[in-house]
Design a protein around this motif. Structure first.
Motif, PDB file in Angstrom:
ATOM      1  N   UNK A   1       0.809  -1.227   0.000  1.00 38.20           N
ATOM      2  CA  UNK A   1       0.000   0.000   0.000  1.00 38.20           C
ATOM      3  C   UNK A   1       0.843   1.279   0.000  1.00 38.20           C
ATOM      4  N   UNK A   2       2.148   1.139   0.017  1.00 38.10           N
ATOM      5  CA  UNK A   2       3.019   2.322   0.080  1.00 38.10           C
ATOM      6  C   UNK A   2       2.802   3.293  -1.077  1.00 38.10           C
ATOM      7  N   UNK A   3       2.554   2.794  -2.248  1.00 39.01           N
ATOM      8  CA  UNK A   3       2.447   3.671  -3.417  1.00 39.01           C
ATOM      9  C   UNK A   3       1.057   4.275  -3.618  1.00 39.01           C
ATOM     10  N   UNK A   4       0.089   3.913  -2.809  1.00 38.07           N
ATOM     11  CA  UNK A   4      -1.275   4.415  -2.991  1.00 38.07           C
ATOM     12  C   UNK A   4      -1.370   5.942  -3.065  1.00 38.07           C
ATOM     13  N   UNK A   5      -0.728   6.698  -2.167  1.00 40.89           N
ATOM     14  CA  UNK A   5      -0.855   8.160  -2.240  1.00 40.89           C
ATOM     15  C   UNK A   5      -0.351   8.756  -3.555  1.00 40.89           C
ATOM     16  N   UNK A   6       0.543   8.073  -4.232  1.00 40.51           N
ATOM     17  CA  UNK A   6       1.085   8.569  -5.510  1.00 40.51           C
ATOM     18  C   UNK A   6       0.024   8.581  -6.602  1.00 40.51           C
ATOM     19  N   UNK A   7      -0.986   7.750  -6.485  1.00 41.23           N
ATOM     20  CA  UNK A   7      -1.988   7.628  -7.544  1.00 41.23           C
ATOM     21  C   UNK A   7      -3.245   8.460  -7.287  1.00 41.23           C
ATOM     22  N   UNK A   8      -3.378   9.026  -6.103  1.00 41.34           N
ATOM     23  CA  UNK A   8      -4.577   9.797  -5.797  1.00 41.34           C
ATOM     24  C   UNK A   8      -4.579  11.115  -6.550  1.00 41.34           C
ATOM     25  N   UNK A   9      -5.683  11.436  -7.170  1.00 38.61           N
ATOM     26  CA  UNK A   9      -5.804  12.671  -7.964  1.00 38.61           C
ATOM     27  C   UNK A   9      -6.084  13.890  -7.079  1.00 38.61           C
TER      28      UNK A   9
END
Length: 135
Positions: free
Chosen positions: A43-51
């Motif tokens: 889940x580490x990369x989740x914030x990178x994909x939030x618009x």
């Protein structure tokens, strides 16, 4: 991360532990082992994909600085926070492992950390905003 270790009387009525038992009973993957300390690199990369901008409670169900959390994982979490200044990240440090801060190079002011134990920091805080508990 998920999980923590009870270290003081303030931990006796821990909401996160109670919630972890509920989530485990509901079959949530992160809580298969209940409130045992665990990392979740997926889940580490989740914030990178939030618009849209978000306020993120990074570890509401754990102590990111727990002794069982590898320093490399903590550094990865801080890298994600540093790399995503459009979000505000809230950390809640429970276990008192403040010495881990010394190795983290935090250059952002969109990361807020609160200490949940009655602690006194033995060294200057890194860049960022901090709130401290009442004695």
């Amino acid at each position: 991360t998920t999980g923590c270790t009870k270290i003081s009387e303030g931990c006796l009525n821990c909401y996160a532990e109670k919630m972890a038992k509920r989530l485990q009973a509901m079959g949530q993957k992160k809580y298969i082992n209940g409130f045992d300390v665990a990392v979740h690199p997926s889940v580490l990369s989740e914030p990178c994909s939030w618009k849209k901008n978000r306020i993120v409670f990074v570890n509401s169900m754990s102590d990111l600085f727990h002794e069982k959390i590898p320093f490399d994982f903590i550094a990865q979490v801080f890298k994600v926070m540093n790399d995503n200044p459009r979000h505000i990240f809230q950390n809640h440090q429970r276990n008192g492992s403040v010495s881990l801060w010394r190795g983290l190079h935090l250059t952002c002011f969109h990361v807020h950390t609160a200490l949940a134990c009655n602690l006194r920091l033995p060294h200057p805080c890194p860049a960022g905003r901090f709130s401290f508990p009442h004695p």
